[in-house]
Design an enzyme around this catalytic site. Structure first.
Site, PDB file in Angstrom:
ATOM      1  N   LYS A   1       5.773  -2.127  11.210  1.00  0.00           N
ATOM      2  CA  LYS A   1       4.536  -2.794  11.352  1.00  0.00           C
ATOM      3  C   LYS A   1       3.570  -2.366  12.272  1.00  0.00           C
ATOM      4  O   LYS A   1       2.277  -2.531  11.910  1.00  0.00           O
ATOM      5  CB  LYS A   1       5.101  -4.266  12.329  1.00  0.00           C
ATOM      6  CG  LYS A   1       3.918  -5.098  12.697  1.00  0.00           C
ATOM      7  CD  LYS A   1       4.590  -6.538  13.752  1.00  0.00           C
ATOM      8  CE  LYS A   1       4.549  -6.012  15.094  1.00  0.00           C
ATOM      9  NZ  LYS A   1       4.750  -6.794  16.025  1.00  0.00           N
TER      10      LYS A   1
ATOM     11  N   ASP B   1       3.901  -9.710  11.353  1.00  0.00           N
ATOM     12  CA  ASP B   1       4.215 -10.268  12.677  1.00  0.00           C
ATOM     13  C   ASP B   1       4.526 -11.779  12.848  1.00  0.00           C
ATOM     14  O   ASP B   1       4.998 -12.304  11.621  1.00  0.00           O
ATOM     15  CB  ASP B   1       3.039  -9.987  13.729  1.00  0.00           C
ATOM     16  CG  ASP B   1       1.944 -10.939  13.506  1.00  0.00           C
ATOM     17  OD1 ASP B   1       1.742 -11.721  12.635  1.00  0.00           O
ATOM     18  OD2 ASP B   1       0.990 -11.099  14.232  1.00  0.00           O
TER      19      ASP B   1
END
Length: 250
Positions: free
Chosen positions: A144, A162
């Protein structure tokens, strides 16, 4: 060092879609919803403040379990004290912990930042690498974080999954995957790579402002006509309008 794009999704499998609609219908619906998001959030952007790739990498590491707004309150002093990878590598632990203490998990984050500086100096000449494979080997950097950096500092397309993004794409029924990597690939299959970075921002902006986790503002949502989850939140327009948070925040 040459750049690379995050692992490209494989060819779409002939699996049932989350809503039972055809694969083509899903792609068309998802892209129609994204066109609406483009209209709603033309100025969407990364809400972490930064001026260099290193600053964005550090800020993203610090944003774990913390809001972007709070990170932005701390990073000016941090960036001034630690302007480059060497400064992070040689930082005194106690001093750094004091600077980032308001962000929570400050001891673990200090370990990550010092380790990051050391790794950058030892392995990359003090520079932030521009490819996924090297980034995810750095302390405190997962997929991420790497995608945030690649998309916003180096213009390398990537989908950042997220909690907001994962929640919304499942609510939109673009995918029913839960694992972030599987979500990334499933959603990436629906859109051309050129859209991936801004898609991530716009979905997150909608999640923060309209499509909240506990009570989405369904009755005031411009995506309602294409959303299979319409009705999870209040559908009365006036009630829903009271839930909107249209200011910039994180």
């Amino acid at each position: 060092m040459p750049r690379d794009t995050p692992d490209a999704p494989s060819a779409p499998a002939e699996n049932p879609t989350p809503t039972g609609e055809s694969r083509l219908a899903l792609v068309r619906r998802a892209r129609r919803m994204y066109r609406e998001l483009v209209e709603l959030y033309p100025d969407a952007h990364c809400e972490l403040n930064f001026t260099t790739p290193l600053e964005l990498l550090v800020a993203t590491i610090l944003s774990a379990q913390c809001t972007d707004k709070r990170v932005n309150q701390v990073t000016p002093a941090l960036f001034a004290r630690y302007p480059d990878a060497e400064a992070y590598a040689s930082a005194r632990r106690e001093e750094m912990e004091e600077v980032i203490r308001p962000l929570g998990f400050f001891r673990a984050k200090t370990n990550s930042l010092i380790g990051l500086g050391q790794a950058l100096c030892e392995q990359h000449g003090g520079e932030v690498p521009e490819n996924l494979s090297d980034l995810v080997k750095l302390p405190g950097v997962g997929r991420k974080t790497a995608n945030v950096l690649l998309g916003n500092a180096f213009d390398v397309p990537g989908i950042t999954v997220d909690t907001h993004f994962g929640r919304l794409v499942r609510r939109f029924k673009w995918t029913d995957e839960v694992d972030p990597v599987k979500v990334e690939h499933a959603v990436g299959d629906l859109f051309p790579p050129r859209d991936w970075t801004m898609l991530s921002h716009r979905v997150v902006w909608h999640g923060r402002r309209v499509c909240h986790a506990r009570k989405p503002a369904c009755g005031a949502c411009d995506l309602a006509r294409w959303c299979p989850s319409f009705g999870e939140g209040p559908t009365d327009p006036d009630t829903a309008a009271g839930l909107l948070r249209m200011r910039s925040f994180a």
